[in-house]
Enzyme design. Structure first.
Site, short mmCIF file in Angstrom:
data_model
loop_
_atom_site.label_atom_id
_atom_site.label_comp_id
_atom_site.label_asym_id
_atom_site.label_seq_id
_atom_site.Cartn_x
_atom_site.Cartn_y
_atom_site.Cartn_z
N ASN A 45 0.80 -1.22 0.00
CA ASN A 45 0.00 0.00 0.00
C ASN A 45 0.83 1.27 0.00
O ASN A 45 0.30 2.37 0.12
CB ASN A 45 -0.94 0.00 1.21
CG ASN A 45 -0.20 0.13 2.53
OD1 ASN A 45 1.01 -0.06 2.58
ND2 ASN A 45 -0.92 0.46 3.59
N HIS A 138 16.36 28.23 -2.70
CA HIS A 138 15.67 29.13 -3.64
C HIS A 138 15.69 30.55 -3.10
O HIS A 138 15.87 31.51 -3.86
CB HIS A 138 14.24 28.64 -3.85
CG HIS A 138 13.51 29.36 -4.94
ND1 HIS A 138 13.95 29.39 -6.25
CD2 HIS A 138 12.36 30.09 -4.92
CE1 HIS A 138 13.12 30.10 -6.98
NE2 HIS A 138 12.15 30.54 -6.20
N LYS A 202 11.05 40.28 -16.82
CA LYS A 202 10.00 39.35 -17.24
C LYS A 202 8.77 39.51 -16.37
O LYS A 202 8.82 40.10 -15.28
CB LYS A 202 10.50 37.91 -17.17
CG LYS A 202 10.69 37.38 -15.76
CD LYS A 202 11.09 35.93 -15.75
CE LYS A 202 11.18 35.42 -14.29
NZ LYS A 202 11.57 34.02 -14.22
N ARG A 204 5.31 37.18 -14.82
CA ARG A 204 4.84 35.81 -14.56
C ARG A 204 3.43 35.89 -13.99
O ARG A 204 3.14 36.69 -13.11
CB ARG A 204 5.77 35.12 -13.56
CG ARG A 204 5.42 33.66 -13.30
CD ARG A 204 6.27 33.08 -12.18
NE ARG A 204 7.67 32.99 -12.53
CZ ARG A 204 8.21 31.97 -13.18
NH1 ARG A 204 7.46 30.97 -13.56
NH2 ARG A 204 9.50 31.96 -13.44
N GLY A 236 12.14 24.29 -17.88
CA GLY A 236 13.06 24.91 -18.84
C GLY A 236 12.48 26.06 -19.62
O GLY A 236 13.18 26.66 -20.44
#
Length: 326
Positions: A45, A138, A202, A204, A236
């Site tokens: 499981n 990050h 840029k 987003r 990418g």
């Protein structure tokens, strides 16, 4: 009644999850130790069972696990291994996660969102981890999510040394894929010999993950070799669009350098077909053969991890590995 004296001793033991055994074995080779044998299997499981085959009592335990897909299974496996070490009386447990999972979810962009990077830190603290070692977070503030020491290793030296040896004589510009990483680009530029920097402006859409639009290049790139840097490459899309924008602005060539090669589909196809001369990543995550292509260079992070483990074990300075800039 007089107390009984003993001889305290330190014992380094290295443990590995199943997600990236090759990296753990390379680290073990650099440390001149063997990975502690264990029994690990999954029930029908999906439940995970772990038992170490040697005594770990009083040991300085270092547990390494990477997080390729299925990411949640490997997180759970490492948590269970930490719990097993704690209950077997390991003296100190250092969790080594070359790629910190859920690191992109480090803050709330909108109401009713989780801060999943904090949740990961809380889970490992509750399981019994005393210390975390990771590579190129990050965002650096994730270090503050864990209530204990965090060794934040930098892969920049590994990547920059390769670029310097390969392209050192070229007219070079270091390029950030967005305005948020300009400070990182400045550190790269200094390490590569006081090179100029540029960045891609840029936008987003927060409702559309893994999608970004490259708008324009800010900085001088015409006729220059552009070193395009980032901490991770997932699908990418961002990095290949940035490379296209640089070439459209007259860059003579583009080299992409990133620490974490997540390479979710269709990243391999995008990177292989983009016009970058070389894509350089490290092996913080396993890169299977089907995701490799002729222009890809994979550098090993194992020597850096091994040196950091040795410093932690000997109560030395991890910061000294990065000339005090870690």
């Amino acid at each position: 009644m007089s107390p009984k004296s003993g001889t305290p001793k330190k014992n380094l033991m290295l443990f590995s999850g199943r997600s990236h055994v090759e990296l753990a074995e390379e680290v073990a080779k650099h440390l001149n130790v063997t990975i502690t044998p264990q029994t690990v299997h999954s029930f029908a499981n999906g439940e995970i069972y772990v038992r170490f085959q040697e005594s770990v009592r009083g040991s300085d335990a270092f547990l390494i696990q990477s997080y390729p897909p299925p990411i949640n299974e490997w997180i759970m496996e490492q948590l269970i291994m930490v719990d097993a070490l704690k209950r077997a009386s390991a003296k100190r447990i250092t969790v080594i996660m070359p790629f910190y999972p859920y690191s992109r979810q480090d803050k709330k962009h909108k109401g009713r969102e989780p801060i999943s990077a904090r949740l990961i830190a809380d889970l490992f603290k509750t399981a019994g981890a005393d210390r975390i070692m990771t590579v190129d977070l990050h965002t650096a503030q994730i270090q503050g999510f864990f209530d204990g020491p965090v060794d934040h290793l930098l892969a920049q030296t590994v990547l920059a040394d390769h670029i310097r040896e390969t392209y050192g004589g070229a007219d070079m510009t270091v390029v950030s894929p967005d305005s948020g990483r300009v400070r990182l680009a400045e550190k790269w530029a200094q390490q590569l010999g006081d090179r100029p920097i540029a960045f891609i402006h840029k936008t987003r859409d927060p409702d559309k993950p893994n999608q970004a639009v490259a708008n324009r290049v800010v900085g001088e790139v015409r006729g220059r070799l552009c070193v395009l840097i980032d901490d991770m490459i997932d699908t990418g899309g961002t990095i290949t669009k940035a490379a296209d924008a640089l070439l459209a602005e007259g860059a003579s060539d583009v080299v992409i350098a990133s620490t974490h090669g997540i390479l979710s589909d269709p990243a391999t196809e995008r990177l292989a077909n983009c016009k970058a001369r070389e894509v350089i990543i490290t092996n913080t995550l396993p890169i299977p053969e089907e995701k490799r292509f002729p222009g890809l260079t994979v550098l090993s992070i194992a020597p850096l991890l091994a040196r950091a483990i040795q410093e932690v074990f000997e109560d030395g300075s991890v910061t000294s590995l990065f000339d005090g800039s870690a």
